[in-house]
Design a protein around this motif. Structure first.
Motif, PDB file in Angstrom:
ATOM      1  N   ILE A  52      -4.065  12.333 -30.201  1.00  0.00           N
ATOM      2  CA  ILE A  52      -2.705  13.170 -30.490  1.00  0.00           C
ATOM      3  C   ILE A  52      -1.645  12.956 -29.532  1.00  0.00           C
ATOM      4  N   VAL A  53      -0.426  12.464 -29.751  1.00  0.00           N
ATOM      5  CA  VAL A  53       0.669  11.670 -29.263  1.00  0.00           C
ATOM      6  C   VAL A  53       1.576  12.071 -29.696  1.00  0.00           C
ATOM      7  N   GLU A  54       2.527  13.377 -29.132  1.00  0.00           N
ATOM      8  CA  GLU A  54       3.796  14.195 -28.843  1.00  0.00           C
ATOM      9  C   GLU A  54       3.309  14.219 -30.763  1.00  0.00           C
ATOM     10  N   GLY A  55       2.097  15.009 -31.169  1.00  0.00           N
ATOM     11  CA  GLY A  55       2.122  15.485 -32.503  1.00  0.00           C
ATOM     12  C   GLY A  55       1.516  14.617 -33.442  1.00  0.00           C
ATOM     13  N   LYS A  56       1.392  13.689 -33.134  1.00  0.00           N
ATOM     14  CA  LYS A  56       0.608  12.197 -34.253  1.00  0.00           C
ATOM     15  C   LYS A  56       0.060  11.285 -33.715  1.00  0.00           C
ATOM     16  N   LYS A  57      -1.129  11.267 -34.748  1.00  0.00           N
ATOM     17  CA  LYS A  57      -2.085  10.706 -34.646  1.00  0.00           C
ATOM     18  C   LYS A  57      -2.240   9.596 -34.361  1.00  0.00           C
ATOM     19  N   VAL A  58      -2.796   8.701 -32.946  1.00  0.00           N
ATOM     20  CA  VAL A  58      -2.523   7.149 -32.963  1.00  0.00           C
ATOM     21  C   VAL A  58      -4.022   6.973 -32.388  1.00  0.00           C
ATOM     22  N   GLY A  59      -4.502   5.637 -33.619  1.00  0.00           N
ATOM     23  CA  GLY A  59      -5.852   4.921 -33.229  1.00  0.00           C
ATOM     24  C   GLY A  59      -5.514   4.053 -32.778  1.00  0.00           C
ATOM     25  N   THR A  60      -6.687   3.604 -31.277  1.00  0.00           N
ATOM     26  CA  THR A  60      -6.999   2.427 -31.136  1.00  0.00           C
ATOM     27  C   THR A  60      -7.712   1.491 -32.034  1.00  0.00           C
ATOM     28  N   LEU A  61      -8.026   0.123 -32.191  1.00  0.00           N
ATOM     29  CA  LEU A  61      -9.207  -0.432 -33.456  1.00  0.00           C
ATOM     30  C   LEU A  61      -9.296  -1.799 -32.661  1.00  0.00           C
ATOM     31  N   ASP A  62     -10.109  -1.379 -31.362  1.00  0.00           N
ATOM     32  CA  ASP A  62     -10.337  -3.613 -31.137  1.00  0.00           C
ATOM     33  C   ASP A  62     -11.344  -3.791 -31.589  1.00  0.00           C
ATOM     34  N   GLU A  63     -10.988  -4.807 -31.870  1.00  0.00           N
ATOM     35  CA  GLU A  63     -11.920  -5.641 -33.005  1.00  0.00           C
ATOM     36  C   GLU A  63     -12.262  -6.850 -32.179  1.00  0.00           C
ATOM     37  N   ARG A  64     -13.424  -7.140 -31.566  1.00  0.00           N
ATOM     38  CA  ARG A  64     -13.860  -8.488 -31.957  1.00  0.00           C
ATOM     39  C   ARG A  64     -14.120  -9.482 -33.102  1.00  0.00           C
ATOM     40  N   PHE A  65     -13.972 -10.408 -33.027  1.00  0.00           N
ATOM     41  CA  PHE A  65     -14.684 -11.331 -33.940  1.00  0.00           C
ATOM     42  C   PHE A  65     -15.191 -12.086 -33.797  1.00  0.00           C
ATOM     43  N   GLU A  66     -16.037 -12.691 -34.251  1.00  0.00           N
ATOM     44  CA  GLU A  66     -17.334 -14.112 -33.982  1.00  0.00           C
ATOM     45  C   GLU A  66     -17.149 -14.704 -35.631  1.00  0.00           C
ATOM     46  N   TYR A  67     -16.929 -15.788 -35.388  1.00  0.00           N
ATOM     47  CA  TYR A  67     -17.254 -17.161 -36.718  1.00  0.00           C
ATOM     48  C   TYR A  67     -17.529 -18.158 -36.598  1.00  0.00           C
ATOM     49  N   SER A  68     -18.539 -18.102 -37.676  1.00  0.00           N
ATOM     50  CA  SER A  68     -19.329 -18.914 -37.902  1.00  0.00           C
ATOM     51  C   SER A  68     -19.955 -19.934 -37.046  1.00  0.00           C
TER      52      SER A  68
END
Length: 182
Positions: A73-89
């Motif tokens: 929660i930052v300044e009353g707002k929900k803040v999410g971090t999505l760390d995406e790790r892609f691996e391609y064929s």
């Protein structure tokens, strides 16, 4: 209408208007269950499996994604971090880190290094619609490509995602993903 060009432009405009009017609205999914809570679903580890198909439907790339997500929660707002790790064929790897901020119930802003400006998200019921421009590297060049991304929560652990890609209003292809929350 005086010229063939003017008639052609009128037909294109009317066609675009009809297509835009027939697009789904996130509000039509408001009663669908299970209800999607972004901070609940995108929390912890999520595995995703996807394909990119060109406009003819041919699979051009296959990939997996490991997402590690958390919210504060930052300044009353929900803040999410999505760390995406892609691996391609083909063996290539890519990382994208999203920062999602809930602006009001059901309305989100998303940012990532390769996203041009802000992603706009609307959520209702089991559905989330993201629209954004991605700076996409292709053969040594960068192209700004528009995404219209729809996610649907199927069960508390499974979500499906279909994203249409376009440039100058021309369909380039689709990305299809299935998410599985560990």
């Amino acid at each position: 209408m005086k010229s063939p060009f003017t008639r052609l432009m009128f037909i294109i405009f009317c066609g675009a208007l009809l297509v835009s009017c027939s697009s789904p609205q996130v509000s039509q999914y408001a009663a669908e269950k299970p209800a999607l809570d972004l901070s609940e679903y995108f929390s912890g580890a999520i595995d995703a499996y996807g394909i990119f198909t060109d406009r003819s439907g041919e699979v051009k790339k296959r990939f997996t994604v490991l997402i590690k997500a958390n919210w504060t929660i930052v300044e009353g707002k929900k803040v999410g971090t999505l760390d995406e790790r892609f691996e391609y064929s083909d063996g290539t790897k890519q990382t994208r880190i999203w920062t999602l901020t809930e602006q009001s119930p059901g309305n989100y802003i998303g940012r990532a290094d390769d996203v041009v400006g802000d992603a706009q998200g609307q959520l209702a019921g089991n559905a989330l619609n993201w629209t954004y421009t991605l700076a996409l590297p292709v053969d040594g060049a960068i192209y700004n490509v528009q995404f219209n991304d729809w996610m649907y929560l199927i069960t508390p652990k499974v979500m499906l995602n279909k994203a249409k890609m376009s440039k100058f209003g021309i369909d380039l292809g689709e990305v299809t993903l299935s998410f599985y929350k560990r």
